[in-house]
Design a protein around this motif. Sequence first.
Motif, mmCIF file in Angstrom:
data_model
loop_
_atom_site.group_PDB
_atom_site.id
_atom_site.type_symbol
_atom_site.label_atom_id
_atom_site.label_comp_id
_atom_site.label_asym_id
_atom_site.label_seq_id
_atom_site.Cartn_x
_atom_site.Cartn_y
_atom_site.Cartn_z
ATOM 1 N N SER A 37 0.834 -1.206 0.000
ATOM 2 C CA SER A 37 0.000 0.000 0.000
ATOM 3 C C SER A 37 0.867 1.254 0.000
ATOM 4 N N THR A 49 1.248 1.095 -15.341
ATOM 5 C CA THR A 49 1.423 -0.345 -15.537
ATOM 6 C C THR A 49 1.846 -1.051 -14.248
ATOM 7 N N LEU A 55 -1.651 -0.630 -11.285
ATOM 8 C CA LEU A 55 -2.829 -1.475 -11.489
ATOM 9 C C LEU A 55 -2.611 -2.904 -11.004
ATOM 10 N N PRO A 56 -1.531 -3.601 -11.415
ATOM 11 C CA PRO A 56 -1.362 -4.972 -10.913
ATOM 12 C C PRO A 56 -1.110 -5.042 -9.407
ATOM 13 N N ARG A 87 -2.400 -2.983 -7.142
ATOM 14 C CA ARG A 87 -3.720 -2.833 -6.519
ATOM 15 C C ARG A 87 -4.517 -4.141 -6.606
ATOM 16 N N THR A 88 -4.446 -4.807 -7.747
ATOM 17 C CA THR A 88 -5.151 -6.078 -7.918
ATOM 18 C C THR A 88 -4.604 -7.133 -6.952
ATOM 19 N N ALA A 89 -3.263 -7.184 -6.846
ATOM 20 C CA ALA A 89 -2.655 -8.148 -5.929
ATOM 21 C C ALA A 89 -3.053 -7.855 -4.482
ATOM 22 N N ARG A 123 -5.832 -6.437 -3.433
ATOM 23 C CA ARG A 123 -7.219 -6.836 -3.238
ATOM 24 C C ARG A 123 -7.337 -8.351 -3.089
ATOM 25 N N GLN A 124 -6.629 -9.089 -3.937
ATOM 26 C CA GLN A 124 -6.673 -10.549 -3.851
ATOM 27 C C GLN A 124 -6.059 -11.055 -2.548
ATOM 28 N N GLN A 168 -8.525 -10.460 0.272
ATOM 29 C CA GLN A 168 -9.628 -11.420 0.210
ATOM 30 C C GLN A 168 -9.181 -12.803 0.662
#
Length: 314
Positions: A122, A147, A150-151, A153-155, A157-158, A161
């Motif tokens: 973060s 570039t 984005l990945p 942030r996706t990582a 979030r995953q 979760q």
Amino acid sequence: MVLGWTALFGVEPIALAALSTPLFICTLLLARGYPRWVPYLAAGAHGLAFVVYMHMAFSPPGAHVGLILTGIVATPCLVGAEIVRRHRHMVTTSERNRRERLEQQRRLVVSELHDTVVRDLSHAVMLAEQSRLAHPDDDLLQRELATVILPVRTALRQLRQGLKAMSTAKGDDALLLLASSPPPRLSETIAGSRASLADRGATLVEEGIELLDNPMITPGVHQQLVRVIGELITNASKYASPSSTVSLVVECDGRTVECMCVNAISSDVPTSSELSSKVGLDGAQRRIETLGGTFTVNRSAERWSVVFSVPIQV
């Protein structure tokens, strides 16, 4: 037991088997972990009945023979059953401890990922966003940062979760909340420890706490260090001897952070593990070792000290 007592009315070898068979069954029950009163009560009742039978069948000398035979057969059976029972108990205890250690490691992974990896990722995203805002006219930088952001942030979030699913499946919602929440401020912990020590006439001397604000220390590592140092201060304030001094020293050379906490121990304070902060210190040691550092605890009859070192550069 019914078949055994029926065989007592046969020839002598069968009668001896009639004595042994119920005791072997009691031995099996005892070795398999049944409550002790069940096989011992059954063995005692069987032995008493056998002695009474021998007394009635062969007069008083028969009672003595029955008692001797019962002792000869029952003693090795029950002793062997106790040995097997003890071995099974040790194996079961060892397996339970192994599972508890694995569970503890799983819980530590959840906590460490929240405390370190998630916060550091973060922080990296925040720095990248600040760079984009600081250079709005640099198209190449904007594309390259996009570039990356984005990945990440996706990582993130995953990862959140996945950790939430792990905690929910094991009932560790409280642990997840604790790991996500920041630790108490060191200033608050130090103030509380000073007040606790002052009640016993002891003092707390700290040096170098401000070095933890070094920008090279990432937020995740900083939070871990605050948790560990807070645990050391709290532990020292609990067990420091009256009219003594608790010393806390933090040093940073740009590559590593080193900390030492020392306090005197009163001679009337027991050294048993039940009265120590063993769980807390074990957790602190695991956190430091997870960060790639070293954690050393030294305790003598009059002094307790902890020294740890954590690298802040790879």
